[in-house]
Design a protein around this motif. Structure first.
Motif, PDB file in Angstrom:
ATOM      1  N   THR A   1      -6.427   6.233  -4.738  1.00 25.87           N
ATOM      2  CA  THR A   1      -5.145   6.172  -4.102  1.00 25.87           C
ATOM      3  C   THR A   1      -5.101   5.088  -3.077  1.00 25.87           C
ATOM      4  N   ARG A   2      -3.845   4.688  -2.942  1.00 30.04           N
ATOM      5  CA  ARG A   2      -3.544   3.574  -1.774  1.00 30.04           C
ATOM      6  C   ARG A   2      -2.186   4.220  -1.358  1.00 30.04           C
ATOM      7  N   ASN A   3      -1.869   3.698  -0.097  1.00 27.28           N
ATOM      8  CA  ASN A   3      -0.456   3.847   0.601  1.00 27.28           C
ATOM      9  C   ASN A   3       0.676   3.017  -0.189  1.00 27.28           C
ATOM     10  N   ASN A   4       1.735   3.655  -0.337  1.00 22.50           N
ATOM     11  CA  ASN A   4       2.795   3.101  -0.915  1.00 22.50           C
ATOM     12  C   ASN A   4       3.193   1.994  -0.173  1.00 22.50           C
TER      13      ASN A   4
ATOM     14  N   ASN B   1       6.931   2.044   1.450  1.00 24.61           N
ATOM     15  CA  ASN B   1       7.230   3.068   2.364  1.00 24.61           C
ATOM     16  C   ASN B   1       6.003   3.802   2.491  1.00 24.61           C
ATOM     17  N   PRO B   2       5.189   3.738   3.683  1.00 25.67           N
ATOM     18  CA  PRO B   2       3.917   4.436   3.899  1.00 25.67           C
ATOM     19  C   PRO B   2       4.043   6.004   3.977  1.00 25.67           C
ATOM     20  N   GLY B   3       5.252   6.481   4.010  1.00 27.14           N
ATOM     21  CA  GLY B   3       5.798   7.723   4.041  1.00 27.14           C
ATOM     22  C   GLY B   3       5.695   8.385   2.754  1.00 27.14           C
ATOM     23  N   TRP B   4       6.102   7.719   1.805  1.00 27.71           N
ATOM     24  CA  TRP B   4       6.131   8.079   0.228  1.00 27.71           C
ATOM     25  C   TRP B   4       4.568   8.490  -0.101  1.00 27.71           C
ATOM     26  N   THR B   5       4.769   9.281  -1.347  1.00 31.70           N
ATOM     27  CA  THR B   5       3.492   9.769  -1.980  1.00 31.70           C
ATOM     28  C   THR B   5       2.564   8.626  -2.192  1.00 31.70           C
ATOM     29  N   PRO B   6       1.201   8.721  -1.782  1.00 28.23           N
ATOM     30  CA  PRO B   6       0.550   7.652  -2.127  1.00 28.23           C
ATOM     31  C   PRO B   6       0.297   7.209  -3.765  1.00 28.23           C
TER      32      PRO B   6
END
Length: 73
Positions: free
Chosen positions: A52-55, A58-63
């Protein structure tokens, strides 16, 4: 030397020069790309290893779930 990232995350023992020469085989793809481009059923993806990686949008969205292209193929 073995690529530690591939070994740790996907249990693939590949040296760094071999990874470079193999083209896209050892690159990661998103869940959406696996479903749409390779037509892999959702049930099959559930059996594959992923990281998993940050989106990036938008970092607030699901990875994001990233799969190894070799495993998807």
């Amino acid at each position: 030397p073995v690529d530690k990232e591939l070994l740790d995350q996907f249990q693939e023992s590949v040296c760094k020069p071999c990874r470079s020469r193999s083209g896209d085989l050892y690159k990661t793809i998103t869940r959406n790309e696996a479903l749409t481009s390779y037509l892999v059923p959702e049930e099959s993806l559930q059996t594959l290893k992923f990281v998993t990686r940050n989106n990036p949008h938008n970092p607030g969205w699901t990875p994001m779930k990233l799969y190894l292209r070799k495993h998807v193929l």
